[in-house]
Design an enzyme around this catalytic site. Structure first.
Site, PDB file in Angstrom:
ATOM      1  N   GLY A  57       1.013  -1.158  -0.108  1.00 58.18           N
ATOM      2  CA  GLY A  57      -0.161  -0.116  -0.033  1.00 58.18           C
ATOM      3  C   GLY A  57       0.838   1.062   0.151  1.00 58.18           C
ATOM      4  N   GLN A 104       3.034   9.882   1.530  1.00 58.15           N
ATOM      5  CA  GLN A 104       4.276   9.352   1.643  1.00 58.15           C
ATOM      6  C   GLN A 104       5.150   9.780   0.340  1.00 58.15           C
ATOM      7  OE1 GLN A 104       2.418   5.147   2.201  1.00 58.15           O
ATOM      8  NE2 GLN A 104       4.337   5.211   3.385  1.00 58.15           N
ATOM      9  N   CYS A 163       5.860  -0.199   7.309  1.00 54.18           N
ATOM     10  CA  CYS A 163       5.496   1.155   6.651  1.00 54.18           C
ATOM     11  C   CYS A 163       6.856   1.614   5.876  1.00 54.18           C
ATOM     12  CB  CYS A 163       4.986   2.203   7.628  1.00 54.18           C
ATOM     13  SG  CYS A 163       4.755   3.878   6.802  1.00 54.18           S
ATOM     14  N   LEU A 164       6.554   1.815   4.776  1.00 53.52           N
ATOM     15  CA  LEU A 164       7.489   2.294   3.792  1.00 53.52           C
ATOM     16  C   LEU A 164       8.222   3.515   4.351  1.00 53.52           C
ATOM     17  CD1 LEU A 164       6.087   1.550  -0.048  1.00 53.52           C
ATOM     18  CD2 LEU A 164       7.622  -0.026   1.471  1.00 53.52           C
ATOM     19  N   HIS A 200      -4.533   1.063   7.446  1.00 56.44           N
ATOM     20  CA  HIS A 200      -3.392   1.658   7.595  1.00 56.44           C
ATOM     21  C   HIS A 200      -3.219   2.893   6.251  1.00 56.44           C
ATOM     22  CE1 HIS A 200       1.312   1.278   8.119  1.00 56.44           C
ATOM     23  NE2 HIS A 200       1.190   1.933   7.092  1.00 56.44           N
ATOM     24  N   GLU A 201      -3.501   2.668   5.295  1.00 59.26           N
ATOM     25  CA  GLU A 201      -3.367   3.489   4.586  1.00 59.26           C
ATOM     26  C   GLU A 201      -4.336   4.832   4.608  1.00 59.26           C
ATOM     27  OE1 GLU A 201      -0.772   3.499   2.762  1.00 59.26           O
ATOM     28  OE2 GLU A 201      -0.221   1.351   3.157  1.00 59.26           O
ATOM     29  N   HIS A 218      -2.900   7.131   7.087  1.00 57.56           N
ATOM     30  CA  HIS A 218      -1.992   7.977   6.376  1.00 57.56           C
ATOM     31  C   HIS A 218      -2.502   9.402   5.974  1.00 57.56           C
ATOM     32  CE1 HIS A 218       2.014   6.077   6.479  1.00 57.56           C
ATOM     33  NE2 HIS A 218       1.538   4.994   5.877  1.00 57.56           N
TER      34      HIS A 218
END
Ligand code: NI
Length: 185
Positions: A45, A50, A94-95, A136-137, A140
């Site tokens: 994702g 991000q 998480c990236l 999760h996204e 963000h």
């Protein structure tokens, strides 16, 4: 085009993101760049903040390994309408926060309304792992990171690692942008 991924500590990751309009410039290209960026980083994702944009856009693809049950969607102006069920733990990453994984509790079922990349409106019930990735996204675009959900003690234990990430003292196999990296000339 691959875009640099914004690292922990950048203020854009703390913003409640704004909805976008159909006329948003070069949206198709932006979405395509986000997929390329996510696949290159082996993520499931990626949310617009991000890559530095405080807009309500995120993408999910749980099947980067050619899984037939892959869940792939583009979410524009999403609103989670309901979350139900007994919360379950999963070790999330998480990236924007390389090398840190922590157990996060989330409810298993969600109902979500969103526009897809063709501006068709959907209302869907989603469960299990795809629901978790969406949550999760979605966090963000609400300006929240999974580390925000941790206990005070856990946060304290991670503090020096998180500070190091903000300063760029971390290894990731994809391009990142660090908020506190000193610029050398
Ligand atoms: Ni993330």
């Amino acid at each position: 085009m691959k875009l640099p991924i914004v690292a922990y500590g950048d203020p854009v990751l703390k913003k409640v993101c704004a909805p976008i309009e159909q006329e948003y410039p070069d949206l198709k290209q932006l979405i395509s760049n986000m997929y390329e960026t996510m696949y290159n980083a082996h993520g499931v994702g990626l949310a617009a903040p991000q890559i530095g944009l405080a807009i309500r856009l995120f993408i999910v693809d749980t099947g980067a390994d050619e899984d037939e049950n892959a869940f792939k969607r583009t979410f524009i102006n999403a609103e989670i309408l309901e979350e139900t069920g007994e919360p379950w733990a999963f070790n999330e990453g998480c990236l924007s926060i390389p090398d840190i994984r922590e157990d996060v509790m989330r409810k298993p079922n969600i109902r979500i309304r969103y526009y897809d990349e063709n501006w068709e409106l959907h209302e869907e019930e989603i469960t299990g792992m795809p629901a978790r990735v969406i949550q999760h996204e979605y966090d963000h675009i609400q300006g929240k990171l999974f580390t925000d959900t941790l206990s005070l003690l856990r946060k304290r234990m991670l503090k020096s690692k998180l500070d190091a990430i903000s300063k760029g003292n971390v290894k990731a196999d994809y391009k990142m942008r660090f908020p506190q990296q000193s610029r050398r000339r």
